[in-house]
Design a protein around this motif. Structure first.
Motif, short mmCIF file in Angstrom:
data_model
loop_
_atom_site.label_atom_id
_atom_site.label_comp_id
_atom_site.label_asym_id
_atom_site.label_seq_id
_atom_site.Cartn_x
_atom_site.Cartn_y
_atom_site.Cartn_z
N LYS A 248 0.73 -1.20 -0.11
CA LYS A 248 -0.05 -0.01 -0.13
C LYS A 248 0.75 1.30 0.02
N ARG A 249 1.61 1.10 0.82
CA ARG A 249 2.85 2.16 0.93
C ARG A 249 3.49 2.56 -0.37
N PHE A 250 3.74 1.51 -1.20
CA PHE A 250 4.49 1.50 -2.35
C PHE A 250 3.41 2.31 -3.33
N PHE A 251 2.30 1.91 -3.31
CA PHE A 251 1.32 2.66 -4.28
C PHE A 251 1.32 4.05 -3.90
N LYS A 252 1.24 4.39 -2.62
CA LYS A 252 1.03 5.79 -2.09
C LYS A 252 2.14 6.63 -2.83
N ILE A 253 3.35 6.20 -2.66
CA ILE A 253 4.58 6.61 -3.27
C ILE A 253 4.32 6.59 -4.66
N LEU A 254 4.05 5.94 -5.22
CA LEU A 254 3.82 6.02 -6.84
C LEU A 254 2.83 7.12 -7.19
N ALA A 255 1.88 7.16 -6.41
CA ALA A 255 0.94 8.26 -6.47
C ALA A 255 1.47 9.66 -6.57
N ILE A 256 2.57 9.88 -5.37
CA ILE A 256 2.93 10.98 -5.08
C ILE A 256 3.93 11.33 -6.55
N ILE A 257 4.51 10.32 -6.91
CA ILE A 257 5.87 10.50 -7.94
C ILE A 257 4.83 11.00 -9.23
N THR B 248 6.23 -9.38 -8.50
CA THR B 248 7.54 -9.63 -9.15
C THR B 248 7.97 -8.63 -10.24
N ALA B 249 6.78 -8.18 -11.01
CA ALA B 249 6.78 -7.08 -11.81
C ALA B 249 7.27 -5.78 -11.16
N THR B 250 6.56 -5.46 -10.00
CA THR B 250 6.76 -4.44 -9.30
C THR B 250 8.30 -4.48 -8.76
N VAL B 251 8.86 -5.39 -8.43
CA VAL B 251 10.24 -5.41 -8.22
C VAL B 251 11.08 -4.94 -9.25
N ILE B 252 10.75 -5.48 -10.54
CA ILE B 252 11.50 -4.96 -11.71
C ILE B 252 11.26 -3.67 -12.03
N PHE B 253 9.89 -3.42 -11.94
CA PHE B 253 9.77 -1.84 -11.98
C PHE B 253 10.49 -0.98 -11.05
N VAL B 254 10.52 -1.38 -9.80
CA VAL B 254 11.42 -0.57 -8.96
C VAL B 254 12.78 -0.45 -9.26
N LEU B 255 13.39 -1.58 -9.45
CA LEU B 255 14.87 -1.72 -9.88
C LEU B 255 15.03 -0.92 -11.28
N SER B 256 14.39 -1.01 -12.12
CA SER B 256 14.42 -0.28 -13.33
C SER B 256 14.08 1.09 -13.19
N PHE B 257 13.22 1.39 -12.20
CA PHE B 257 13.04 2.93 -11.93
C PHE B 257 14.32 3.53 -11.40
#
Lengths: 578, 315, 302
Positions: A2-11, C218-227
């Motif tokens: 959840k926290r991750f998506f929040k940050i995504l939204a901010i970005i 898994t895709a999110t992990v790749i996304f974050v690393l790629s980001f």
């Protein structure tokens, strides 16, 4: 998660914001009545001088608008790729380096040959050709070389560049501080000196062994009551080089005096990343080996004259044996000089990573607790570049323009050829020398306007005011009025006067002089950015000394830059690509 | 009816497959296949200064080979350093990765904190870390130089000043290698422990019953065989990149690196940046040559690893 | 792992050696971690020093906290692009986000698609593409940069961020990310898809409704690393997109060119570095747990 998506939204929000802001950039396209000029603003000289000139020119040319790009730090290479990619609208470049040659062959630039006969100052003035310091030399730099395989001959044609700026690199010192510490040599009370002083229109008082300045009919940099120093290389009193060491032995004595006064004192400071120290080496080699050797090193052609190599043999250098030039006698002495004062014995020197750090040490030297540093290896842009540090030194009377900084000429080296071939004169190396180019124009009328604008920037008035306002020295013959001279900071004035003193001082513009041969831009594998005295494998002589530790291996490294077979391939590839 | 359904199903399936893969494949054709074919073509031409091309037979290849074989030539030196770099990394890093990963896998003291800290070079920009490193170790104002002169170690006996690790012939290459290893643990210490985690606890327990009692045995008999695919992937991709990997030399030295720290990747990057365009065909020819050498080696190594490596049944 | 392991006798010595070695390595590992912390700490300390203080005190605690370095960054960190367009920190931030998000999303998406199709469907050429991916990954192509420049320039992709992003997944069926996703899809049984088909779904619904959500971590992990990778990427901008500088490229210029142009001091440069890493640190801390658990690399089976 959840926290991750929040940050995504901010970005995401930030992106939207960012892209809106980013899209506000202006979109400019070429305009017939708009001339876009791009000076290099990366060094201390800035762009304001050109803006001022543009404003003046537009008064007489109301149809045109000259836009000056304000913070270009692009070198010629970047500008060429921008032209190739079609991402620039610049019409005129005032580049800090002259490496536009590949673009000349691709047809990016206008041939400016017809401008050479223009007289910017009116009918009675000099033509641009006459204003250029050494036109025959320049023409080789600025032209296109072609090769005729039938006759195996190279020929030069056209003039695609005009000189722009010249810099000077050397040891900078604080004249007044040197006087205070007794590091300069005073003129002896002899009949010869007194005769010379009188001949120069200088009146003086004698006090014991010293001569005290009282007045002069000509201009000098003495105030009444100053004790007169020995004349420098120019043989004149009251000029930019008075009191400086005359021989290497004098120089050595001065350096030893500096460090003997206080254990914390240093004679020199330099920046390890911006290596102006190697320019001293370059100057040393040429002052010792002479200008034909310089031509051998930069255009791989010793003008049919023999140069002496390190092993004592003599050889005429031309394009077939250019690789031999790096074995010239003089390199060893220069590396020994480097080793002696800038490497072997750290009691003599200190250094900073970047030039800013070196400047800070030099300027702050002697203020408060800081250790005194007598000289910095720097250029004629020194004050402008160190502006911030100078500001903070103002309370101590060492602010911008407050100090009589001077550039120390290289003393006479035993056995030197000098600048006249007879052992006279000093060499100053220029780490940068720029050129003016005009991008190919579709509209003849606009091209004419551009040429008119360039000519305007080359008038006596334009050239001199630029130097007065910024310290930028232009690669032309021009002179400053006494009023203009006194409006400059002492340092800039001293540098300018040294530059103008062509009988005694030769400023080497190796950046442009290297382009007199097509090797830098046409030989496969030739490294164009190494200057004229690189050391094989390490390039920088100082770094080479640091890693090898002995002079001979550095000398061998310089001599072994290119092998005979490599050189043969260079020449073959030049013939191929022209 | 059923056939019709099947055929419409097949149509949807074809459409599905095509819609997902055709775009990347078209891009591949343009930006990989065409670019490389063009590069191969370039290797056989001379580019004149006015931009025109002229067929040059094998001239460019010959120039490159001459450079490679001439003593003291930077091309040969670059190739030597590239190979050294790969081998040193292999010999030093691989065992360390495995031991550290094993420790993290065994949840050693502070394992959570360690896994965060080792990722720092990835989190903070690689470029920033690199610049920090250079400013920290190189030059007289650098904290490390100050430390050296304070401790009176690493002093240049000629000048008596602390040596500059990046500009001393004896230390420069080692420093670049050290840096490469120093920042490289992050990803490895995630990937390997994760691969180890997939080993079921039953396997380990049953092995313990069989007498596996220490790290060496556990590593050799259980862990290595199971993570072998991961290991060999890194071995192979590392080998494949042997002549393209510039390491951090470009960021350390910009284009002023001494010859003795050059590697192939750097040599290319530098020349594309610095040299004149007439040099490009020689580079293309050299690239083609190296590809022709490295590709079979990589394929052979992969084949050998698959054939003689420990058997792996992990999906 | 069928074969059983028989150890002839318990080698006591090895047990001890192993314990000692582990203890030593633990110390090494902790020292290593501390060494990694030194640079960021030094960066932050230096960002509060003015240049004179730095000359005298290059590592210690700042005597006077000099906050002007931070405002100096905003003032001086700017890049002039061709023709009167000057980009400041906020523009660069925009480009950074745009590029990192755009290229990461598009790459992760197409890599996922490719991995899914190649792992779940057998069709004419599917094996070929998979093997091609392996070949692309392991066969080095050296020295094609000049050629790439010519092609990209001719197609207008050079210096165009939008085109650059949408043409970036050209080798998305190769590389460790692909293998990671490929392995992840392989481990999911096809039965899920069958269930979707029975419910009246087709291949599209199976992928988007069933498999994609399952693979999302898994895709999110790749996304974050790629980001993280693209956020910190300055070389792409230096070579391909010089006119739309991101923060990393801006900083590259800042520590190089701007040292001269804007007289940036070491304190200001360090302040710039400190600022630019904030977003990635935040992003990483947020997704750290996921990365630690999901990032694996399998074998190169072809």
């Amino acid at each position: 998660m959840k926290r991750f998506f929040k940050i995504l939204a901010i970005i995401l929000t930030l992106t939207l914001f960012g892209s809106t802001v980013a899209s506000c950039g202006e979109d400019q396209t070429g305009n017939k009545y708009e001339i876009v000029v791009e000076p290099f603003s990366g060094s201390g000289f800035g762009y304001q001088w050109l803006k001022d000139l543009a404003t003046d020119w537009m008064k007489d040319n109301p149809d045109y608008t000259v836009k000056v790009k304000e913070s270009s730090t692009y070198m010629a290479g970047d500008q060429l790729s921008q032209i190739a990619a079609g991402t620039t609208i610049t019409d005129v470049y005032y580049g800090s380096d002259p490496n536009y040659s590949p673009g000349i062959y691709k047809g990016y630039f206008e041939d400016l040959t017809d401008m050479l006969s223009v007289k910017p100052d009116g009918e009675n003035g000099l033509t641009i050709r006459e204003k250029i310091m050494d036109f025959d030399n320049w023409q080789k730099v600025a032209s296109k070389v072609s090769y005729d395989s039938a006759t195996d001959k190279f020929s030069y044609s056209g003039c695609y560049m005009l000189p722009h700026s010249i810099t000077m690199t050397g040891l900078v010192y604080d004249h007044d501080k040197f006087l205070e510490l007794g590091l300069l040599t005073y003129a002896p009370n002899t009949a010869e000196v007194k005769g010379q002083l009188s001949a120069q229109g200088i009146t003086f008082d004698v006090s014991g062994s010293s001569l005290i300045f009282s007045s002069s009919t000509g201009s000098t940099n003495y105030k009444s009551g100053d004790r007169i120093l020995i004349a420098g290389k120019d043989g004149k009193y009251g000029t930019y080089d008075d009191g400086q060491p005359q021989t290497m032995a004098d120089f050595d004595e001065m350096v030893k005096n500096i460090v003997a006064m206080d254990a914390a004192n240093k004679a020199f400071v330099y920046a390890t990343k911006d290596e102006y120290v190697s320019e001293l080496v370059n100057a040393y080699v040429v002052q010792y080996a002479g200008l034909d050797a310089y031509d051998a090193l930069t255009k791989y052609d010793s003008n049919g004259k023999e140069i002496t190599l390190d092993d004592g043999s003599k050889v005429v250098i031309d394009w077939n044996n250019g690789y031999l030039a790096h074995s010239v006698k003089g390199v060893r002495g220069a590396v020994e000089f480097l080793n002696e004062y800038f490497y072997k014995d750290p009691t003599y020197y200190t250094y900073g990573n970047y030039v800013q750090n070196a400047q800070a040490r030099f300027i702050a030297g002697g203020i408060g607790q800081a250790d005194y540093v007598a000289m910095i290896a720097e250029g004629n842009w020194f004050e402008l570049e160190a502006m911030e540090t100078l500001k903070s030194a103002e309370p101590f009377g060492k602010g911008y323009g407050q100090v009589d900084y001077r550039m120390m000429l290289l003393p006479n080296i035993e056995g030197q050829k000098g600048i006249d071939g007879n052992g006279h004169g000093s060499v100053i190396a220029s780490s940068e020398a720029g050129a003016i180019t005009v991008r190919k124009q579709a509209d003849a009328e606009k091209l004419a306007a551009i040429k008119d604008f360039i000519a305007f920037t080359l008038t006596e008035k334009a050239l001199s005011t630029t130097t007065v306002n910024t310290g930028l020295i232009r690669g032309y013959k021009y002179s400053l009025t006494p009023a203009q001279l006194s409006a400059m900071t002492p340092f800039v004035r001293n540098c300018y006067l040294a530059y103008q003193d062509t009988a005694n001082v030769k400023v080497l513009t190796s950046a442009t002089d290297l382009l007199r041969s097509p090797f830098p831009y046409a030989a496969v594998g030739y490294m164009a950015d190494v200057g004229f005295l690189p050391c094989k494998g390490v390039k920088s002589l100082l770094n080479s000394l640091k890693s090898n530790g002995d002079v001979t291996s550095v000398v061998n490294g310089v001599a072994g830059n290119y092998s005979q077979s490599t050189w043969k391939e260079f020449l073959a590839s030049i013939k191929n690509s022209l | 009816m059923q056939r019709k359904k099947a055929s419409s199903h097949n149509k949807v399936r074809t459409l599905f497959i095509l819609s997902l893969i055709s775009y990347p494949l078209i891009l591949f054709l343009i930006f990989y296949v065409f670019v490389n074919l063009n590069s191969i073509r370039m290797a056989f031409f001379n580019v004149k200064l006015d931009g025109t091309w002229e067929f040059a037979y094998f001239d460019n290849f010959i120039t490159f080979i001459k450079g490679l074989t001439e003593t003291g030539n930077v091309i040969g030196m670059s190739m030597y350093n590239s190979i050294r770099m790969y081998l040193i990394n292999l010999v030093i890093c691989m065992p360390l990765y495995l031991i550290f990963s094993y420790m993290l896998f065994k949840q050693c003291f502070m394992h959570k904190a360690i896994r965060i800290v080792v990722m720092l070079p990835q989190i903070i920009s690689g470029f920033v870390i690199c610049m920090l490193f250079v400013n920290f170790i190189s030059g007289p104002d650098a904290p490390l130089s100050m430390l050296f002169s304070h401790l009176k170690i690493f002093i240049d006996d000629k000048s008596g000043m602390p040596i500059d690790l990046l500009y001393n012939e004896k230390t420069a290459f080692a420093t670049t290698i050290f840096y490469g290893i120093w920042i490289s643990f992050g990803t490895s210490l995630i990937v390997y422990p994760n691969a180890m985690k997939e080993i079921s606890s039953e396997v380990i327990e049953s092995a313990q019953l069989d007498g596996v009692s220490n790290m060496f045995q556990e590593m050799f008999y259980i862990i290595l065989p199971l993570i072998f695919p991961t290991l060999s992937t890194f071995l192979i991709t590392g080998l494949a990149g042997i002549f393209t990997e510039a390491g951090t030399i470009l960021a350390f030295y910009e284009t002023n690196a001494p010859d003795y720290v050059h590697n192939m990747g750097y040599y290319y990057a530098k020349l594309v940046k610095n040299a004149n365009e007439t040099t490009y065909p020689m580079l293309a020819a050299g690239g083609l040559l190296m590809t022709l050498i490295v590709a079979p080696v990589v394929i052979l190594v992969r084949h050998l690893l698959e054939k003689y490596g420990p058997s792996t049944e992990v999906q | 792992m069928e074969k059983s392991i028989k150890i002839k006798q318990k080698p006591r010595v090895l047990d001890v050696v192993s314990k000692v070695l582990i203890a030593i390595m633990l110390v090494v590992l902790i020292v290593y971690c501390i060494s990694l912390l030194i640079l960021p700490v030094w960066m932050i300390l230096t960002s509060f020093k003015n240049s004179i203080e730095y000359v005298n005190n290059s590592f210690g605690w700042p005597e006077n906290f000099y906050f002007l370095n931070y405002s100096g960054v905003f003032e001086k960190l700017q890049i002039r692009i061709t023709d009167f367009v000057i980009y400041n920190v906020f523009h660069m931030l925009g480009f950074s986000t745009l590029y990192s998000l755009g290229s990461s999303l598009i790459n992760v998406f197409f890599t996922t698609c490719m991995a899914y199709v190649l792992s779940k469907y057998k069709f004419f050429g599917s094996n070929f593409i998979y093997n091609l991916g392996i070949v692309v990954m392991i066969v080095p192509i050296i020295g094609s940069l000049p050629s790439a420049m010519m092609v990209r320039d001719a197609l207008g992709v050079y210096n165009n961020m939008f085109l650059h992003i949408i043409t970036s997944p050209s080798t998305c069926f190769s590389g460790t990310n692909f293998l990671l996703l490929y392995g992840a899809f392989k481990s999911l049984p096809w039965d899920y898809a069958e269930a979707v088909f029975i419910d009246g779904g087709n291949d599209f619904t199976a992928f988007f409704k069933m498999f994609l959500p399952m693979i999302l971590p898994t895709a999110t992990v790749i996304f974050v690393l790629s980001f993280l990778g693209s956020w910190n990427d300055y070389q792409t901008f230096m070579i391909w997109l010089p006119d739309t500088p991101n923060l990393a490229y801006g900083l590259y210029q800042f520590q190089g060119v701007s040292r001269q142009l804007y007289k940036a001091t070491i304190g200001e440069i360090m302040a710039g570095f400190s600022l630019v890493i904030i977003p990635t640190v935040v992003l990483y801390s947020a997704s750290q747990g996921l990365i630690l658990s999901k990032f694996t690399v399998g074998g190169l089976k072809g």
